[in-house]
Design an enzyme around this catalytic site. Structure first.
Site, PDB file in Angstrom:
ATOM      1  N   GLU A 170       4.972  -8.082   8.108  1.00 28.22           N
ATOM      2  CA  GLU A 170       3.922  -7.760   7.399  1.00 28.22           C
ATOM      3  C   GLU A 170       3.677  -6.379   7.977  1.00 28.22           C
ATOM      4  OE1 GLU A 170       0.285  -9.599   8.564  1.00 28.22           O
ATOM      5  OE2 GLU A 170       0.949 -10.124  10.393  1.00 28.22           O
TER       6      GLU A 170
ATOM      7  N   HIS B 116       2.460   4.238   7.985  1.00 28.70           N
ATOM      8  CA  HIS B 116       1.390   4.260   9.088  1.00 28.70           C
ATOM      9  C   HIS B 116       1.880   5.135  10.506  1.00 28.70           C
ATOM     10  CE1 HIS B 116      -0.876   1.250   7.122  1.00 28.70           C
ATOM     11  NE2 HIS B 116       0.110   0.540   6.793  1.00 28.70           N
TER      12      HIS B 116
ATOM     13  N   CYS C 178       3.730   9.932 -21.580  1.00 26.36           N
ATOM     14  CA  CYS C 178       2.819   9.953 -20.566  1.00 26.36           C
ATOM     15  C   CYS C 178       3.343  10.980 -19.446  1.00 26.36           C
ATOM     16  CB  CYS C 178       1.964   8.739 -20.247  1.00 26.36           C
ATOM     17  SG  CYS C 178       1.544   7.628 -21.598  1.00 26.36           S
TER      18      CYS C 178
ATOM     19  N   SER D  99       0.809  -1.195   0.058  1.00 26.89           N
ATOM     20  CA  SER D  99       0.065   0.093  -0.003  1.00 26.89           C
ATOM     21  C   SER D  99       0.855   1.100  -0.098  1.00 26.89           C
ATOM     22  CB  SER D  99      -0.959   0.044   1.203  1.00 26.89           C
ATOM     23  OG  SER D  99      -1.608  -1.038   1.253  1.00 26.89           O
ATOM     24  N   ALA D 100       2.020   1.079   0.333  1.00 32.26           N
ATOM     25  CA  ALA D 100       3.041   2.226   0.240  1.00 32.26           C
ATOM     26  C   ALA D 100       2.831   3.289   1.202  1.00 32.26           C
ATOM     27  CB  ALA D 100       3.182   2.684  -1.348  1.00 32.26           C
TER      28      ALA D 100
END
Lengths: 422, 500
Positions: B336, B49, B402, B45-46
């Protein structure tokens, strides 16, 4: 460094080339054409198949040959061009920021601009096909570049998702290069490509086309190992229990083209959600005064010949704009798609700018056989055009004599596919 | 013989290798993949936290807080994209306020700075696109977003700049413990080291079991994600979570450091450690869930999907300790979430363990703390752009349309320490192929540059793994190279046909 031009054309594919030539031919000398690629001609340079120019030159040319005619003319007219030059910003007041290795960062002030950036291909990501992310998955155009420009083959056992024209052309090309094209899989119940390509690229080579099918999963740890193909129901959802695994090392995607309008958005140009391109007038002028657009940046064309025709109109209009001959008024006739029609270009008409005909391009939303296209001006029927077949993969080109519109004071024009029993 | 061998070049292995590179030690970092950051580090999720999730008293809680506070400085000296944008855990039903209160109290006990519970109006002020059903939120201002693989790559590069040897495509297949050293048998060579740090992520249990008594098991937990176009990158301003469930923090929706939008992950325990498939159901779940958090989430803006596997272990906390029956063998396992956040603190923690092993830790006097800055062309001002092209004209050649990425940036990424060798490794360093065309236009150009700079044939350029070849062979007719020749041939054929 800031420099000034009367007209700057962005993009040197079929649209940009024809537009720039037309600007100059109509008496405007200060014109610059820029392109991000290494050579003029855009995507035509990788389209080494023939079939270009049938409408325009009554000859069958390859893409590079078709491009060459315009490139030669551009050079004869001594039109200034810059290659490997990327426009990074476009503003509403027509200031263009571009970069290249030679000039560095260049700011160009233009009196008029022609947008001719073309389109890009839809990707696997946009379809969100589940599975792994191995190598061996290409958009059809990327594969075409590898094979035709770089001289490398992309794989041996090929499945093609989508029956767009580039996919069909590549089915033939890869077969000729010794690959085995196992299947062309099309979500819709009809092909989205030209009929002539279905015949010449698939049927002639006995390549099976699976209509109403899609790929539901991609498999392969490093290189693609196979795809799962399912039949779909009339809501285009895969039908459970119809999955078939096809062992292949290559997947080509030919699932649609998207006009490249990121720059246009920067200049506050209004975009039509049906075409994904700018809303344009009969003169190919966008919602921003003096900014014109033509070719696949406006809507995805099926034939380069049509691109050229549209681009000539844009180029001529840009020249008129510079000479202050282009009329602007607020109450243009609004052109809108009726039943069965997906979009019509242009979106509105100022009759004062019309020469002898109004040229319209439209696509229908599904396949029809033996149908009439009805052109209405307000509530009166202006024309009924009988069509043996109408398919979404082919652009319909409709020409209406200008006097038929000019003589009536109308506000709306619609074109629809005649419904059953009428 | 090496003083220390670090197994696994994910965010943890790279953090530890860099921390160790400050000392006069001979270090080797061993990675089985073709690039660093190529496992869980490239697919998560980069998020950095804030630290209210972990149970007070756990290593996770402690190292989350310490790690979080290290990010500003670390990302600055390594020139890695990081933004402290804050997070929201939203309550979509009245009873979810109880969960928010629990998280709030947990956050306070863990020492998370600045957290507070927002009512609907305050939430809406910060997140105007939040769902109408969102009644309030737990706001944590210290939450951040980072480029996780960019951080790992930067750590590895800096470690290499400071003398760490990095071996890619090198898989540890067996380990033997001798009296004062470990022998690591790999597919490439045999390595001996006095001490070993096991940061093998999903495979940490297998590495441990090669030399020590099995004491933990890593169970992969799959998470699927979508990346959306930059045109919707500002849909949310903070990281928006829903209330957590047993399986994790739930589906989040967040901007990325590059201006895209990220949604995901789901959470599914699976058996295979090499199953990186996205699934129809998983992708549908994350999309539907994200659409419950925020209005205007549109499927037409999706540009890609990916799967990441979390290295979960049954202990429910990080395992960072010397193996009981293998002296000098340190396990760093079960990392994790919040592993990415905790990474800098985990590295310090491991450093302390090693210091306690009677290792002679002499600080280098010539340690280079900073990484040579990365030029990001599209982030420069016009003046800066002009100057850099003047200095090096390859910055005037835009390869990726792009994202406006230049040849200069790609060449630089290839020639740095731990440089790019594959199409994906260029993409992870400088982003061509990350945009909306997903490499359609630029991948042939990037391959050409790789081939030129590495002096290999273009057909030898692979996507990622050595077996992920892109081109098979040259076409039958090499005159295809020259389009004018083709034109000529066509014309000649036509002429001949006319004659017949």
């Amino acid at each position: 460094m800031q420099i000034e031009y009367d007209v700057v054309v962005i993009g040197a594919g079929p649209a940009g080339l024809a537009a720039a030539i037309e600007v100059k031919r109509n008496g405007v000398d200060s014109v610059l054409i820029v392109d991000r690629d290494r050579e003029l001609g855009g995507i035509l340079q990788q389209c080494i198949h023939n079939g270009f120019g049938l409408h325009l030159f009554k000859e069958e040319l390859t893409g590079p040959e078709y491009a060459e005619r315009f490139i030669n003319e551009l050079k004869e007219l001594q039109i200034e061009y810059k290659l490997e030059t990327m426009v990074i910003e476009l503003t509403k007041d027509k200031v263009i920021t571009m970069v290249n290795s030679k000039d560095g960062l260049l700011t160009v002030k233009a009196k008029a601009i022609v947008l001719a950036m073309g389109c890009r291909e839809r990707t696997r990501g946009a379809l969100n096909i589940p599975g792994t992310r191995p190598s061996g998955i290409y958009t059809a155009g990327t594969a075409q570049r590898f094979v035709n420009m770089e001289g490398y083959m992309v794989g041996k056992r090929v499945v093609i998702l989508g029956s767009g024209d580039i996919g069909l052309i590549m089915a033939r090309r890869l077969t000729l290069e010794g690959a085995e094209v196992l299947a062309v899989v099309e979500l819709l119940p009809y092909s989205s490509g030209l009929t002539r390509n279905i015949v010449q690229c698939l049927e002639d080579f006995e390549i099976p086309l699976f209509l109403s099918h899609t790929i539901t999963k991609i498999q392969g740890k490093y290189r693609l190992e196979g795809v799962w193909v399912s039949k779909v129901d009339d809501k285009r959802h895969p039908i459970e229990g119809t999955e078939v695994y096809i062992d292949c090392d290559t997947l080509l995607l030919s699932v649609g083209l998207i006009p490249e309008n990121e720059l246009s958005k920067g200049a506050d140009i209004e975009i039509d959600t049906a075409t994904n391109g700018p809303i344009v007038s009969e003169s190919m002028e966008t919602s921003t005064d003096g900014v014109f657009a033509c070719g696949n940046v406006v809507h995805v064309h099926d034939l380069a010949d049509y691109v050229t025709l549209e681009a000539r109109r844009a180029g001529k209009s840009a020249a008129k704009y510079i000479k202050k001959l282009l009329q602007h008024k607020k109450d243009n006739i609004i052109i809108s798609p009726g039943d069965g029609v997906r979009y019509i270009v242009p979106h509105h008409v100022n009759v004062d700018n019309l020469e002898d005909t109004l040229e319209l391009f439209l696509r229908v939303n599904r396949a029809y056989m033996e149908k009439n296209l009805i052109v209405k001006l307000d509530d009166t029927i202006l024309a009924v055009i009988n069509k043996k077949r109408l398919v979404p993969g082919e652009v319909e080109n409709i020409r209406i004599k200008s006097h038929m519109i000019r003589d009536r004071e109308a506000s709306f024009m619609t074109i629809e596919v005649q419904s059953e029993g009428v | 013989m090496y003083d220390i061998a670090v197994i696994g070049a994910g965010i943890i292995g790279c953090s530890i290798a860099r921390a160790l590179s400050k000392y006069q030690l001979k270090i080797v970092l061993i990675e089985k993949e073709s690039d660093v950051a190529n496992g869980t580090t490239k697919a998560n999720s980069a998020i950095i936290h804030a630290g209210y999730d972990a149970k007070p008293g756990t290593l996770k809680a402690k190292l989350n807080l310490l790690g979080n506070s290290a990010f500003d400085e670390l990302c600055k000296i390594l020139d890695v994209p990081f933004k402290r944008i804050g997070s929201m855990v939203i309550a979509l039903q009245e009873d979810e306020f109880a969960t928010l209160s629990k998280l709030y109290e947990q956050g306070v006990r863990n020492g998370v700075p600045g957290i507070k519970i927002l009512q609907q109006k305050e939430l809406r002020n910060i997140e105007p696109n939040i769902s109408d059903h969102a009644l309030g939120a737990l706001y944590a201002p210290t939450c951040g977003i980072v480029g996780p693989w960019e951080l790992a790559i930067a750590l590895a590069e800096n470690a290499a700049d400071n003398g760490v040897e990095i071996l890619l495509n090198t898989r540890v297949e067996n380990i033997k413990k001798l009296e004062n050293e470990y022998i690591l048998y790999t597919n490439n060579r045999i390595i001996s080291a006095k001490r070993v740090v096991n940061c093998a992520g999903l495979h940490a249990d297998e590495i441990n079991d090669m030399v020590a008594t099995p004491s933990f098991q890593i169970m992969p937990r799959r998470g699927e994600y979508n990346i959306m176009d930059k045109s919707v990158g500002k849909l949310v301003n903070t990281v928006v979570f829903q209330c957590p469930s047993k399986l994790g923090k739930g589906v989040l929706i967040a901007p990325t450091v590059h201006g895209n939008l990220l949604i995901g992950p789901n959470s599914e325990d699976i058996l295979e450690k090499n199953n990186f498939e996205t699934t129809k159901d998983g992708l549908k779940h994350i999309f539907d869930t994200a659409a419950r958090s925020v209005k205007k989430v549109s499927a037409s803006t999706i540009i890609t999907a990916f799967t990441g596997l979390r290295a979960r272990c049954e202990r429910d906390d990080f395992i960072i300790e010397e193996a009981t029956d293998a002296v000098g063998f340190i396990n760093v396992a079960g990392i994790e979430s919040p592993g990415l956040t905790a990474a800098p603190a985990i590295a310090d923690y491991v450093l302390d363990i090693i210091k306690g092993m009677n290792v002679d830790m002499v600080a280098k006097t010539d340690f280079v703390e900073k990484r040579r800055p990365v030029i990001r062309f599209n982030e420069l001002t016009n003046d800066e752009k002009e100057k850099i092209i003047e200095k090096d004209s390859s910055y005037g050649k835009i390869i990726c349309r792009c994202e406006n990425i230049t040849e200069g940036e790609i060449v630089d990424a290839i020639h740095r320490n731990v440089g790019a060798r594959t199409l994906d490794s260029v993409k992870r360093r400088v982003r061509p192929g990350s945009g909306r065309c997903q490499g359609g236009f630029c991948s042939p150009r990037v391959m050409e540059i790789l081939a030129r700079e590495l002096e290999i044939d273009m057909s030898k350029v692979v996507k990622d793994h050595p077996k992920s070849y892109i081109l098979t062979a040259q076409t039958k007719d090499t005159s295809m190279f020259d389009l004018h020749a083709v034109n000529y041939l066509t014309k000649e054929c036509v002429a001949n046909a006319n004659r017949i």
